[in-house]
Design an enzyme around this catalytic site. Structure first.
Site, PDB file in Angstrom:
ATOM      1  N   LYS A 109      73.362 111.778  27.056  1.00 18.02           N
ATOM      2  CA  LYS A 109      72.009 111.536  27.569  1.00 18.02           C
ATOM      3  C   LYS A 109      71.341 112.838  27.995  1.00 18.02           C
ATOM      4  O   LYS A 109      70.173 113.051  27.732  1.00 18.02           O
ATOM      5  CB  LYS A 109      72.045 110.581  28.770  1.00 18.02           C
ATOM      6  CG  LYS A 109      72.225 109.120  28.380  1.00 18.02           C
ATOM      7  CD  LYS A 109      72.053 108.239  29.603  1.00 18.02           C
ATOM      8  CE  LYS A 109      72.471 106.810  29.330  1.00 18.02           C
ATOM      9  NZ  LYS A 109      72.560 106.018  30.556  1.00 18.02           N
ATOM     10  N   LYS A 191      76.000 103.850  17.139  1.00 23.51           N
ATOM     11  CA  LYS A 191      75.821 102.618  17.905  1.00 23.51           C
ATOM     12  C   LYS A 191      74.345 102.219  17.938  1.00 23.51           C
ATOM     13  O   LYS A 191      73.467 103.092  18.023  1.00 23.51           O
ATOM     14  CB  LYS A 191      76.378 102.932  19.298  1.00 23.51           C
ATOM     15  CG  LYS A 191      75.824 102.158  20.429  1.00 23.51           C
ATOM     16  CD  LYS A 191      76.389 102.641  21.739  1.00 23.51           C
ATOM     17  CE  LYS A 191      75.356 103.458  22.521  1.00 23.51           C
ATOM     18  NZ  LYS A 191      75.623 103.587  23.947  1.00 23.51           N
ATOM     19  N   LYS A 194      68.599 101.874  22.012  1.00 24.25           N
ATOM     20  CA  LYS A 194      67.149 102.104  22.086  1.00 24.25           C
ATOM     21  C   LYS A 194      66.806 103.593  22.113  1.00 24.25           C
ATOM     22  O   LYS A 194      65.691 103.979  21.799  1.00 24.25           O
ATOM     23  CB  LYS A 194      66.588 101.435  23.340  1.00 24.25           C
ATOM     24  CG  LYS A 194      66.420  99.932  23.181  1.00 24.25           C
ATOM     25  CD  LYS A 194      65.050  99.586  22.613  1.00 24.25           C
ATOM     26  CE  LYS A 194      64.799  98.104  22.614  1.00 24.25           C
ATOM     27  NZ  LYS A 194      64.048  97.610  23.736  1.00 24.25           N
TER      28      LYS A 194
HETATM   29  P1  TYM Z   1      73.301  99.099  29.092  1.00 23.54           P
HETATM   30  O1  TYM Z   1      72.135  98.560  29.832  1.00 23.54           O
HETATM   31  O2  TYM Z   1      73.127 100.341  28.284  1.00 23.54           O
HETATM   32  O3  TYM Z   1      73.870  97.996  28.114  1.00 23.54           O
HETATM   33  C1  TYM Z   1      74.168  96.682  28.546  1.00 23.54           C
HETATM   34  C2  TYM Z   1      75.426  96.188  27.852  1.00 23.54           C
HETATM   35  O4  TYM Z   1      75.266  96.197  26.430  1.00 23.54           O
HETATM   36  C3  TYM Z   1      76.374  96.847  25.836  1.00 23.54           C
HETATM   37  N1  TYM Z   1      75.920  97.507  24.598  1.00 23.54           N
HETATM   38  C4  TYM Z   1      76.492  97.348  23.395  1.00 23.54           C
HETATM   39  N2  TYM Z   1      77.530  96.597  22.987  1.00 23.54           N
HETATM   40  C5  TYM Z   1      77.849  96.642  21.672  1.00 23.54           C
HETATM   41  N3  TYM Z   1      77.163  97.364  20.744  1.00 23.54           N
HETATM   42  C6  TYM Z   1      76.106  98.126  21.111  1.00 23.54           C
HETATM   43  N4  TYM Z   1      75.436  98.823  20.211  1.00 23.54           N
HETATM   44  C7  TYM Z   1      75.720  98.137  22.488  1.00 23.54           C
HETATM   45  N5  TYM Z   1      74.742  98.763  23.176  1.00 23.54           N
HETATM   46  C8  TYM Z   1      74.877  98.364  24.476  1.00 23.54           C
HETATM   47  C9  TYM Z   1      76.830  97.852  26.878  1.00 23.54           C
HETATM   48  O5  TYM Z   1      78.173  98.234  26.664  1.00 23.54           O
HETATM   49  C10 TYM Z   1      76.636  97.067  28.155  1.00 23.54           C
HETATM   50  O6  TYM Z   1      77.757  96.251  28.418  1.00 23.54           O
HETATM   51  N6  TYM Z   1      75.981 101.442  32.540  1.00 23.54           N
HETATM   52  C11 TYM Z   1      75.633 100.129  32.044  1.00 23.54           C
HETATM   53  C12 TYM Z   1      74.992  99.201  33.063  1.00 23.54           C
HETATM   54  C13 TYM Z   1      75.775  98.951  34.298  1.00 23.54           C
HETATM   55  C14 TYM Z   1      76.977  98.213  34.411  1.00 23.54           C
HETATM   56  C15 TYM Z   1      77.298  98.200  35.797  1.00 23.54           C
HETATM   57  C16 TYM Z   1      77.781  97.553  33.495  1.00 23.54           C
HETATM   58  C17 TYM Z   1      75.454  99.366  35.550  1.00 23.54           C
HETATM   59  N7  TYM Z   1      76.361  98.905  36.468  1.00 23.54           N
HETATM   60  C18 TYM Z   1      78.437  97.554  36.259  1.00 23.54           C
HETATM   61  C19 TYM Z   1      78.919  96.923  33.972  1.00 23.54           C
HETATM   62  C20 TYM Z   1      79.230  96.924  35.338  1.00 23.54           C
HETATM   63  C21 TYM Z   1      74.631 100.310  30.922  1.00 23.54           C
HETATM   64  O7  TYM Z   1      73.913 101.264  30.864  1.00 23.54           O
HETATM   65  O8  TYM Z   1      74.534  99.261  30.077  1.00 23.54           O
END
Ligand code: TYM
Length: 326
Positions: A109, A191, A194
């Site tokens: 990032k 992957k 966005k």
């Molecule tokens: P975020 O908001 O980027 O994504 C949300 C969830 O979607 C999953 N994901 C994917 N899974 C499969 N293929 C993909 N291309 C793909 N893109 C996204 C992510 O793995 C995620 O599970 N850091 C986290 C948010 C967060 C969180 C937490 C998660 C904050 N606190 C506590 C678990 C527990 C994030 O940015 O997810």
């Protein structure tokens, strides 16, 4: 069970849904579940206040529309529960600078970001650890890209427990192998995300647009529809998505498409996706038509979340040696 999703994007994408949110919905029946829209994480990059507020509601509406039931699961907004930032500070004091520097998401990032990289982006995974540990989560349903953050969470829990006595449960990632990483339709080696939006299918875009994106997904020059992620990344990604959306095995899809071309597969998948997303979109619109009710659902969720989070934080503060407030 705890998991979180960022409200940054407004619309969730197919990777979010298949990698994580589908599991959220399934697991609320068998587990005590806490699901959180992580608006504090969202401000690690610059946000327009109006857009952030709208996106937070749109995110909550999507979770409800996808099947999160606020009576069975606790659905809340992270900034409504101040214990998250309070425990995050404690965890920051236990994290090594080098340790935080090794987080690959931070490296990716910060390399992509043109504006100044904030300290919040650096400490982002530590706030995520606090999210999880406050609820003593056993399992955390996420996609593959969150595995390293989960490892950090376990290390921090272990470190706290060793230093101050057993306080936190060490959580396990709950990653469903088949859909752990959904790939970009235009670049099936990266992957779906966005931040690189070439081939991202969004839940809230016009399904005609999604069907078109699926039709123009990058595939190889061959003809045969087989599952072979190394040699046929594009076709294999489409098969995984198709299988997850229909509940049919990849093998049976491959058998069905024998003798047919990529065009047939793509056209059918476009229809499958449209069928899946149409009722979801209608429900999102319904939830957003009554934001007062939506805000009430989130307020109730925050109250339930706080009841749990405040107990864990109080125990941690006591172990650390902070004076009681009397
Ligand atoms: P975020 O908001 O980027 O994504 C949300 C969830 O979607 C999953 N994901 C994917 N899974 C499969 N293929 C993909 N291309 C793909 N893109 C996204 C992510 O793995 C995620 O599970 N850091 C986290 C948010 C967060 C969180 C937490 C998660 C904050 N606190 C506590 C678990 C527990 C994030 O940015 O997810």
């Amino acid at each position: 069970m705890l998991s979180g999703i960022q409200p940054t994007a407004g619309s969730f994408h197919l990777g979010n849904y298949l990698g994580a949110l589908r599991q959220w919905v399934a697991l609320q029946d068998t587990h005590e579940a806490f699901y959180c829209v992580v608006d504090l994480h969202a401000i690690t990059v610059e946000q327009d206040p109006k857009v952030l507020r709208q996106n937070t509601r749109v995110s909550a509406a999507q979770l409800l529309a996808l099947g999160i039931d606020p009576d069975r699961a606790t659905l809340f907004v992270q900034s409504h529960v101040p214990e998250h930032t309070q425990l995050a500070w404690v965890m920051q004091c236990l994290t090594g600078f080098g340790e935080a520097s090794r987080m690959t998401q931070f490296k990716d990032k910060s390399a992509r970001q043109e504006a100044q990289v904030g300290v919040g982006l650096f400490t982002y995974p530590i706030l995520q650890a606090a999210d999880i540990l406050l609820y003593q989560a056993h399992h955390v349903p996420v996609g593959e890209d969150q595995r390293q953050h989960l490892e950090l969470t376990r290390d921090l829990a272990q470190r706290f427990n060793t230093r101050y006595g057993k306080t936190f449960r060490l959580p396990e990632p709950h990653i469903v192998k088949d859909t752990a990483k959904i790939y970009d339709l235009q670049d099936p080696t990266s992957k779906m995300s966005k931040s690189v939006p070439a081939g991202v299918v969004e839940l809230l875009e016009d399904p005609k647009k999604s069907a078109k994106k699926i039709r123009s997904a990058v595939t190889d020059t061959g003809r045969e529809i087989v599952y072979d992620p190394a040699a046929k990344a594009g076709v294999s990604n489409l098969l995984v998505i198709y299988s997850a959306l229909t509940g049919r095995s990849v093998e049976s899809l491959v058998a069905d498409y024998e003798g047919k071309g990529y065009g047939d597969l793509k056209k059918d998948l476009g229809e499958v996706f449209t069928e899946f997303v149409t009722p979801v979109r209608a429900k999102v619109a319904e939830y957003l038509a009554d934001t007062a009710e939506l805000d009430k659902v989130l307020a109730r969720g925050a109250e339930r979340a706080r009841a749990v989070a405040s107990k864990t934080l109080a125990r941690a503060y006591d172990r650390i040696g902070f004076l009681p407030t009397g």
